[in-house]
Enzyme design. Sequence first.
Site, PDB file in Angstrom:
ATOM      1  N   ASN A   1       0.865  -1.180   0.000  1.00  0.00           N
ATOM      2  CA  ASN A   1       0.000   0.000   0.000  1.00  0.00           C
ATOM      3  C   ASN A   1       0.901   1.229   0.000  1.00  0.00           C
ATOM      4  O   ASN A   1       1.520   1.543   1.021  1.00  0.00           O
ATOM      5  CB  ASN A   1      -0.886  -0.042   1.254  1.00  0.00           C
ATOM      6  CG  ASN A   1      -1.694   1.221   1.464  1.00  0.00           C
ATOM      7  OD1 ASN A   1      -1.787   2.063   0.579  1.00  0.00           O
ATOM      8  ND2 ASN A   1      -2.285   1.335   2.646  1.00  0.00           N
TER       9      ASN A   1
ATOM     10  N   LYS B   1      -0.008   4.217  -0.178  1.00  0.00           N
ATOM     11  CA  LYS B   1      -0.663   5.373   0.450  1.00  0.00           C
ATOM     12  C   LYS B   1      -0.490   6.614  -0.458  1.00  0.00           C
ATOM     13  O   LYS B   1      -0.492   6.478  -1.671  1.00  0.00           O
ATOM     14  CB  LYS B   1      -0.146   5.591   1.866  1.00  0.00           C
ATOM     15  CG  LYS B   1      -0.221   4.286   2.692  1.00  0.00           C
ATOM     16  CD  LYS B   1       0.057   4.462   4.152  1.00  0.00           C
ATOM     17  CE  LYS B   1      -0.075   3.114   4.853  1.00  0.00           C
ATOM     18  NZ  LYS B   1       0.106   3.211   6.311  1.00  0.00           N
TER      19      LYS B   1
ATOM     20  N   HIS C   1      -9.329   1.050   5.358  1.00  0.00           N
ATOM     21  CA  HIS C   1      -8.039   1.227   6.037  1.00  0.00           C
ATOM     22  C   HIS C   1      -8.238   2.177   7.221  1.00  0.00           C
ATOM     23  O   HIS C   1      -9.033   3.115   7.150  1.00  0.00           O
ATOM     24  CB  HIS C   1      -7.014   1.798   5.059  1.00  0.00           C
ATOM     25  CG  HIS C   1      -5.623   1.782   5.605  1.00  0.00           C
ATOM     26  ND1 HIS C   1      -5.180   2.726   6.509  1.00  0.00           N
ATOM     27  CD2 HIS C   1      -4.590   0.924   5.430  1.00  0.00           C
ATOM     28  CE1 HIS C   1      -3.926   2.448   6.838  1.00  0.00           C
ATOM     29  NE2 HIS C   1      -3.541   1.364   6.202  1.00  0.00           N
TER      30      HIS C   1
ATOM     31  N   GLU D   1      -6.609   4.561   8.258  1.00  0.00           N
ATOM     32  CA  GLU D   1      -6.392   5.978   7.930  1.00  0.00           C
ATOM     33  C   GLU D   1      -7.635   6.580   7.286  1.00  0.00           C
ATOM     34  O   GLU D   1      -7.948   7.755   7.501  1.00  0.00           O
ATOM     35  CB  GLU D   1      -5.151   6.116   7.028  1.00  0.00           C
ATOM     36  CG  GLU D   1      -3.881   5.855   7.832  1.00  0.00           C
ATOM     37  CD  GLU D   1      -2.703   5.352   7.028  1.00  0.00           C
ATOM     38  OE1 GLU D   1      -2.717   5.445   5.784  1.00  0.00           O
ATOM     39  OE2 GLU D   1      -1.744   4.852   7.651  1.00  0.00           O
TER      40      GLU D   1
ATOM     41  N   GLU E   1      -4.991  -5.137  10.958  1.00  0.00           N
ATOM     42  CA  GLU E   1      -3.972  -4.111  11.139  1.00  0.00           C
ATOM     43  C   GLU E   1      -4.225  -3.360  12.441  1.00  0.00           C
ATOM     44  O   GLU E   1      -5.067  -2.451  12.483  1.00  0.00           O
ATOM     45  CB  GLU E   1      -4.024  -3.108   9.978  1.00  0.00           C
ATOM     46  CG  GLU E   1      -3.765  -3.730   8.625  1.00  0.00           C
ATOM     47  CD  GLU E   1      -3.241  -2.696   7.644  1.00  0.00           C
ATOM     48  OE1 GLU E   1      -2.135  -2.908   7.135  1.00  0.00           O
ATOM     49  OE2 GLU E   1      -3.911  -1.677   7.418  1.00  0.00           O
TER      50      GLU E   1
ATOM     51  N   GLY F   1       2.892   2.092  10.704  1.00  0.00           N
ATOM     52  CA  GLY F   1       3.853   3.175  10.522  1.00  0.00           C
ATOM     53  C   GLY F   1       4.638   3.533  11.764  1.00  0.00           C
ATOM     54  O   GLY F   1       5.300   4.570  11.800  1.00  0.00           O
TER      55      GLY F   1
ATOM     56  N   SER G   1       3.751  -2.342  10.255  1.00  0.00           N
ATOM     57  CA  SER G   1       5.198  -2.442  10.461  1.00  0.00           C
ATOM     58  C   SER G   1       5.790  -3.796  10.070  1.00  0.00           C
ATOM     59  O   SER G   1       6.739  -4.275  10.699  1.00  0.00           O
ATOM     60  CB  SER G   1       5.554  -2.081  11.912  1.00  0.00           C
ATOM     61  OG  SER G   1       5.200  -0.728  12.185  1.00  0.00           O
TER      62      SER G   1
HETATM   63  P1  PGA Z   1       3.126   0.138   7.576  1.00  0.00           P
HETATM   64  O1  PGA Z   1       1.625   0.350   7.062  1.00  0.00           O
HETATM   65  O2  PGA Z   1       3.610  -1.143   6.948  1.00  0.00           O
HETATM   66  O3  PGA Z   1       3.859   1.332   7.084  1.00  0.00           O
HETATM   67  O4  PGA Z   1       3.061   0.023   9.066  1.00  0.00           O
HETATM   68  C1  PGA Z   1       0.763  -0.750   6.965  1.00  0.00           C
HETATM   69  C2  PGA Z   1      -0.561  -0.322   6.402  1.00  0.00           C
HETATM   70  O5  PGA Z   1      -1.041   0.773   6.728  1.00  0.00           O
HETATM   71  O6  PGA Z   1      -1.151  -1.072   5.607  1.00  0.00           O
END
Ligand code: PGA
Length: 246
Positions: free
Chosen positions: A8, A10, A92, A94, A161, A167, A206
């Site tokens: 992803n 983003k 997601h 976010e 997640e 992140g 992560s």
């Molecule tokens: P990350 O994000 O691997 O940067 O922690 C995972 C995600 O949001 O799918």
Amino acid sequence: MRKLAAGNWKMNGTAAALDEARTLIAAHPAPTCDMLLCPPATLIAQLSALAKGTSLQVGGQDCHAAASGAHTGDIAAAMLADAGATHVILGHSERRADHGESDADVHAKALAARAAGLIAIICIGETEAQRDAGTTLDVIAAQMASVPVDMTAQNLVIAYEPVWAIGTGRTPTLDQIAEVHAFLRTRLTGRIGTTAAGVRLLYGGSVKPSNAADIFAIPHVDGALVGGASLKAADFGAIVAALSAA
Ligand code: PGA
């Protein structure tokens, strides 16, 4: 089941970033897992064109629930498919946080994705406060409402997640991931029936080359949804290799 390494990007990447995808494809022409990148919408058509006939699949990061209409700035599922996407990430954390998306919204988007022939990757996961309060499994159970009951292993992927792991460089313990994924398989079976056995359950938050193999050894972990580490072909390729070897 064929496992899935999903990246992803983003809100990262302009046309120059497509070189990372070219490098990834060249390094992994025939992985034994599915390999997917979900770039910003502006790059879907270009990435799809260069991925055509290769080991790489392409997805979107969101879609609107409606097929068309007066929704400035939004993208319909059929538009993603038309641009070459085969998958779409939905719900997601976010988007749930930044755009107030509810389980009902995600449910409606999943139906739209299915109608357009896309595989929906529905994201769920607890916040840090919920984990600390000991309500993680209750949260996961409630978020099952995001999943339409007649989805199948052919059109559904679930990504667990934990919000606090995205992140941040922090991950749950392997036992904590195992607990949620086993619970998820059971709850998903209750919701959509025996087809749940074939639904890929991804872990996300992560994931990086150094922890991928340990995470992929956990029962009911059928792949990963990778953010930061998917931006570099070498890192994402290492995760693809770990999943192929799992
Ligand atoms: P990350 O994000 O691997 O940067 O922690 C995972 C995600 O949001 O799918």
